[in-house]
Write a protein that holds these residues in place. Structure first.
Motif, PDB file in Angstrom:
ATOM      1  N   HIS A 105      34.820 -23.965  -0.752  1.00 50.61           N
ATOM      2  CA  HIS A 105      35.288 -22.580  -0.881  1.00 50.61           C
ATOM      3  C   HIS A 105      34.880 -21.755   0.323  1.00 50.61           C
ATOM      4  CE1 HIS A 105      36.588 -23.434  -4.892  1.00 50.61           C
ATOM      5  NE2 HIS A 105      35.467 -24.094  -5.052  1.00 50.61           N
ATOM      6  N   GLN A 157      25.116 -36.319  -0.122  1.00 49.75           N
ATOM      7  CA  GLN A 157      24.344 -35.156  -0.553  1.00 49.75           C
ATOM      8  C   GLN A 157      22.996 -35.491  -1.195  1.00 49.75           C
ATOM      9  OE1 GLN A 157      26.855 -32.973  -3.261  1.00 49.75           O
ATOM     10  NE2 GLN A 157      27.200 -34.704  -4.625  1.00 49.75           N
ATOM     11  N   GLU A 201      37.487 -45.981  -0.122  1.00 53.75           N
ATOM     12  CA  GLU A 201      37.465 -44.846  -1.057  1.00 53.75           C
ATOM     13  C   GLU A 201      38.232 -45.197  -2.321  1.00 53.75           C
ATOM     14  OE1 GLU A 201      36.062 -41.740  -1.544  1.00 53.75           O
ATOM     15  OE2 GLU A 201      37.215 -41.927  -3.399  1.00 53.75           O
ATOM     16  N   PHE A 205      34.434 -34.725  -2.339  1.00 51.22           N
ATOM     17  CA  PHE A 205      34.671 -33.363  -2.830  1.00 51.22           C
ATOM     18  C   PHE A 205      35.429 -32.498  -1.813  1.00 51.22           C
ATOM     19  CE2 PHE A 205      31.159 -34.037  -5.993  1.00 51.22           C
ATOM     20  CZ  PHE A 205      31.944 -33.791  -7.118  1.00 51.22           C
ATOM     21  N   TYR A 218      31.146 -39.526 -10.461  1.00 48.60           N
ATOM     22  CA  TYR A 218      29.779 -39.174 -10.857  1.00 48.60           C
ATOM     23  C   TYR A 218      29.696 -39.342 -12.374  1.00 48.60           C
ATOM     24  CZ  TYR A 218      28.569 -37.557  -6.213  1.00 48.60           C
ATOM     25  OH  TYR A 218      28.296 -37.520  -4.874  1.00 48.60           O
ATOM     26  N   GLY A 233      36.209 -28.996  -3.525  1.00 53.21           N
ATOM     27  CA  GLY A 233      34.768 -28.756  -3.295  1.00 53.21           C
ATOM     28  C   GLY A 233      34.460 -28.015  -2.014  1.00 53.21           C
TER      29      GLY A 233
HETATM   30  C1  LIG Z   1      33.508 -27.426  -7.393  1.00 52.00           C
HETATM   31  C2  LIG Z   1      32.699 -27.585  -6.148  1.00 52.00           C
HETATM   32  C3  LIG Z   1      32.675 -26.555  -5.222  1.00 52.00           C
HETATM   33  C4  LIG Z   1      31.942 -26.687  -4.039  1.00 52.00           C
HETATM   34  N1  LIG Z   1      31.991 -25.688  -3.114  1.00 52.00           N
HETATM   35  C5  LIG Z   1      31.346 -25.836  -1.939  1.00 52.00           C
HETATM   36  C6  LIG Z   1      31.466 -24.858  -0.918  1.00 52.00           C
HETATM   37  O1  LIG Z   1      32.163 -23.855  -1.077  1.00 52.00           O
HETATM   38  N2  LIG Z   1      30.783 -25.044   0.241  1.00 52.00           N
HETATM   39  C7  LIG Z   1      30.006 -26.141   0.457  1.00 52.00           C
HETATM   40  O2  LIG Z   1      29.412 -26.265   1.532  1.00 52.00           O
HETATM   41  N3  LIG Z   1      29.886 -27.106  -0.498  1.00 52.00           N
HETATM   42  C8  LIG Z   1      30.537 -26.984  -1.672  1.00 52.00           C
HETATM   43  N4  LIG Z   1      30.451 -27.963  -2.627  1.00 52.00           N
HETATM   44  C9  LIG Z   1      29.558 -29.111  -2.399  1.00 52.00           C
HETATM   45  C10 LIG Z   1      30.135 -30.151  -1.453  1.00 52.00           C
HETATM   46  O3  LIG Z   1      31.523 -30.292  -1.654  1.00 52.00           O
HETATM   47  C11 LIG Z   1      29.446 -31.504  -1.673  1.00 52.00           C
HETATM   48  O4  LIG Z   1      28.048 -31.304  -1.679  1.00 52.00           O
HETATM   49  C12 LIG Z   1      29.783 -32.549  -0.612  1.00 52.00           C
HETATM   50  O5  LIG Z   1      31.148 -32.563  -0.327  1.00 52.00           O
HETATM   51  C13 LIG Z   1      29.326 -33.925  -1.093  1.00 52.00           C
HETATM   52  O6  LIG Z   1      29.589 -34.894  -0.098  1.00 52.00           O
HETATM   53  P1  LIG Z   1      29.058 -36.380  -0.182  1.00 52.00           P
HETATM   54  O7  LIG Z   1      29.089 -36.943   1.201  1.00 52.00           O
HETATM   55  O8  LIG Z   1      27.773 -36.463  -0.897  1.00 52.00           O
HETATM   56  O9  LIG Z   1      30.160 -37.209  -0.974  1.00 52.00           O
HETATM   57  P2  LIG Z   1      31.054 -36.904  -2.253  1.00 52.00           P
HETATM   58  O10 LIG Z   1      31.934 -35.783  -1.936  1.00 52.00           O
HETATM   59  O11 LIG Z   1      30.223 -36.838  -3.453  1.00 52.00           O
HETATM   60  O12 LIG Z   1      31.966 -38.198  -2.282  1.00 52.00           O
HETATM   61  C14 LIG Z   1      31.557 -39.453  -2.781  1.00 52.00           C
HETATM   62  C15 LIG Z   1      32.783 -40.356  -2.735  1.00 52.00           C
HETATM   63  O13 LIG Z   1      32.431 -41.685  -3.109  1.00 52.00           O
HETATM   64  C16 LIG Z   1      33.561 -42.237  -3.804  1.00 52.00           C
HETATM   65  N5  LIG Z   1      33.130 -43.386  -4.598  1.00 52.00           N
HETATM   66  C17 LIG Z   1      32.277 -43.385  -5.648  1.00 52.00           C
HETATM   67  N6  LIG Z   1      32.147 -44.638  -6.127  1.00 52.00           N
HETATM   68  C18 LIG Z   1      32.936 -45.449  -5.363  1.00 52.00           C
HETATM   69  C19 LIG Z   1      33.216 -46.847  -5.367  1.00 52.00           C
HETATM   70  N7  LIG Z   1      32.647 -47.667  -6.257  1.00 52.00           N
HETATM   71  N8  LIG Z   1      34.094 -47.336  -4.437  1.00 52.00           N
HETATM   72  C20 LIG Z   1      34.650 -46.515  -3.510  1.00 52.00           C
HETATM   73  N9  LIG Z   1      34.415 -45.186  -3.465  1.00 52.00           N
HETATM   74  C21 LIG Z   1      33.562 -44.661  -4.382  1.00 52.00           C
HETATM   75  C22 LIG Z   1      34.020 -41.078  -4.673  1.00 52.00           C
HETATM   76  O14 LIG Z   1      35.329 -41.275  -5.152  1.00 52.00           O
HETATM   77  C23 LIG Z   1      33.893 -39.912  -3.682  1.00 52.00           C
HETATM   78  O15 LIG Z   1      35.088 -39.732  -2.964  1.00 52.00           O
HETATM   79  C24 LIG Z   1      31.187 -27.871  -3.807  1.00 52.00           C
HETATM   80  C25 LIG Z   1      31.223 -28.912  -4.736  1.00 52.00           C
HETATM   81  C26 LIG Z   1      31.976 -28.788  -5.885  1.00 52.00           C
HETATM   82  C27 LIG Z   1      32.025 -29.925  -6.853  1.00 52.00           C
END
Ligand SMILES: Cc1cc2nc3c(=O)[nH]c(=O)nc-3n(C[C@H](O)[C@H](O)[C@H](O)COP(=O)(O)OP(=O)(O)OC[C@H]3O[C@@H](n4cnc5c(N)ncnc54)[C@H](O)[C@@H]3O)c2cc1C
Length: 528
Positions: free
Chosen positions: A68, A496, A44, A52, A462, A66
């Motif tokens: 709520h 996602q 990470e 998030f 992103y 991310g």
């Molecule tokens: C403001 C906000 C509020 C939200 N509220 C809700 C909610 O209330 N309920 C709900 O269900 N969902 C909510 N969501 C959506 C939810 O949080 C996301 O859809 C979900 O967490 C995304 O998960 P993911 O597995 O796609 O990875 P992400 O969370 O997108 O994580 C990707 C990770 O990859 C890492 N990364 C990127 N490039 C590299 C690299 N080169 N080397 C190492 N690491 C890297 C990043 O740092 C990050 O930590 C919210 C999102 C946001 C932004």
């Protein structure tokens, strides 16, 4: 224990699987593979794990970024709850937000979204007594659409060859819903624009207003919360902390401050990763949970991305909107400050969601198309023991990345006075919304900090500060490249972009990625 890459001195050179990013999709994949005995390395880039789902601490407060609310986890038999139980070894606990989970506020009117389908319908009948038939049809459509969803996503776990042969039969029923916009579907059952505006009052959960979003995405979010919302006890960081133990029990590990520069590919086979300091880790299984833009534009060598059509594929999807969040710290408990558990969705009146968004994108000084207020500290029963006599509030709105582009390349916390001035202006506009709803909070705010799209870019990587990965418009659901398996041997995707935004969607991506890799029917294993 989750440690920094530089501090962790027992990292091996070879792992059974290496996962880039520690979002919930990555963590779920890591846990499922670990439970099958694989030694997994999760890398990470941020200083804290979870993507998030991370929290940050400042000035004696803690804020969730991310999360709520999450639906369905209150029911011990719900698939999402069973998955969380499985990947955390039953260590994650959830607190119910109560009868009302969302309040939709339009001008001076408030519409409560209440727990339970029957209650939801009854409430809507009260608000719209002339539209009972349309409300019934709407709820039925939400269920009909969701019934076709499972097959659509399971198809993504099929080997590519099989998918080409029989995939359409898995996908076709869902595509009937996903290929229409939310507005097209709902306006076919009612002409009442006020009702449409209320029913789509959670569009901020997926980022696109009704004339742009896919009805399938709308339906999955609405159903997800039909039985209310819950919050992780102990805060969102409990997700990474509990899953870390499962990964460690198979001799794997999560390391933070660990940025991957590129995925090493030899003879069309992923064989390892190279870190930004030049160190290499090896595995014949590399999984990227960083999003398709990040993976295909930055982690894969350009010539390979072009050769496999990744660059062209990315032209068929668009990054989702960006956002700003005003994080507030307040002196006093949630009870003393009379903070609700439910979220507030505030919309301008006399204008539909799509027009409000389009007006705002043309002129950022016009009304915010939506303001979302969440009261995290009142949702978590452990909060007062962790942060006595303090409370937090998050206020979110849409902030276009383009409005912040001129500060691209500047450093976090050192972006200059004009950037700070813009943030101060936005902060005051958001506070006005808060005080209109809860005037007694005036003078109670101890500290505040506004994030911008550049903050999201800086911490979660992103490129355009996207809030939800790629847009959830109808065409997204037709993109066959949004699947775990890639044409490069040993390289898989999760997160996602593969399923959908939302913790539930990203969590499920971990299941289909792991199934795609191992051929194991994790659904049977977890849901039995
Ligand atoms: C403001 C906000 C509020 C939200 N509220 C809700 C909610 O209330 N309920 C709900 O269900 N969902 C909510 N969501 C959506 C939810 O949080 C996301 O859809 C979900 O967490 C995304 O998960 P993911 O597995 O796609 O990875 P992400 O969370 O997108 O994580 C990707 C990770 O990859 C890492 N990364 C990127 N490039 C590299 C690299 N080169 N080397 C190492 N690491 C890297 C990043 O740092 C990050 O930590 C919210 C999102 C946001 C932004």
């Amino acid at each position: 224990m989750i440690q920094s890459y530089k501090q962790k001195n027992n990292l091996k050179e070879n792992y059974d699987a290496i996962i880039v990013g520690s979002g919930i999709g990555s963590l779920c994949t890591a846990a499922l593979l670990s439970k099958e005995g694989k030694k997994v390395l999760v890398l990470e880039r941020h200083y804290t794990a979870g993507g998030f789902t991370h929290v940050f601490k400042r000035k004696g407060y803690e804020w969730d970024v991310g999360i709520h609310y999450i639906g369905e986890v209150q029911n011990p038999n719900a698939p999402i709850r069973k998955m969380f139980d499985y990947i955390s070894n039953n260590k994650l606990e959830w607190a119910d937000m109560g009868e009302v989970y969302d309040k939709i506020i339009i001008g001076d009117k408030t519409y409560d979204f209440v727990k339970g389908v029957k209650n939801f319908k009854t409430k809507m009948y009260e608000y719209f007594p002339d539209d009972i038939d349309a409300i019934d049809k709407y709820v039925q459509l939400i269920f009909d659409c969701n019934k076709t969803m499972k097959k659509f996503y399971l198809e993504k776990a099929l080997p590519t060859i099989l998918s080409k042969l029989i995939g359409f039969f898995f996908r076709k029923n869902y595509l009937k819903y996903s290929s229409k916009t939310t507005y097209e579907v709902i306006s076919s059952i009612t002409e009442n624009e006020d009702l449409i505006k209320v029913l789509t009052g959670q569009y901020g959960d997926y980022g696109l207003p009704p004339k742009q979003s896919s009805f399938a995405m709308h339906a999955s979010v609405v159903k997800h919360y039909f039985n209310g919302g819950s919050f992780p006890i102990g805060g969102s960081s409990q997700i990474a902390n509990t899953i870390d133990k499962v990964i460690e029990s198979s001799q794997g590990t999560i390391v933070v401050n660990a940025e991957v520069k590129k995925i090493i590919i030899e003879n069309n086979k992923a064989v390892g990763v190279e870190m930004i300091d030049g160190k290499k880790f090896h595995s014949d299984l590399i999984i990227s949970g960083t999003g398709v833009f990040q993976t295909y534009n930055h982690l894969i060598p350009k010539d390979i991305s072009v050769k496999h059509g990744f660059v062209n594929n990315l032209k068929k999807v668009t990054p989702s909107v960006a956002h700003g969040c005003l994080y507030l710290g307040l002196n006093g408990t949630s009870e003393e400050l009379d903070l609700p558990k439910n979220n507030l969705w505030i919309y301008p009146k006399d204008i539909d969601h799509d027009t409000a968004v389009s007006n705002y994108l043309k002129d950022n000084d016009s009304d915010f198309p939506l303001v979302y207020i969440s009261f995290a500290s009142s949702k978590d029963p452990s909060w007062q023991s962790r942060y006595p006599n303090k409370s937090t509030i998050d206020i979110i709105t849409l902030l276009p990345y383009e409005s912040f582009m001129k500060w691209e390349g500047t450093k976090w916390m050192k972006r200059g006075n004009d950037y700070n001035d813009l943030k101060e202006k936005i902060t005051n506009r958001l506070l006005d919304h808060l005080y209109k709803q809860l005037p007694h909070l005036k003078g109670k705010i101890d500290c505040h900090e506004l994030s911008s799209p550049l903050t999201t870019k800086n911490f979660v990587n992103y490129d355009k500060g996207e809030l939800y990965g790629i847009d959830h418009n109808p065409s997204r659901f037709n993109q066959k490249f949004l699947r775990p398996q890639t044409p490069i041997k040993g390289l898989y995707l999760t997160g996602q972009d593969i399923v959908s935004a939302g913790v539930g969607g990203a969590l499920f991506s971990g299941l289909i990625t792991s199934a795609s890799i191992t051929g194991i029917d994790f659904m049977k294993k977890i849901y039995k």
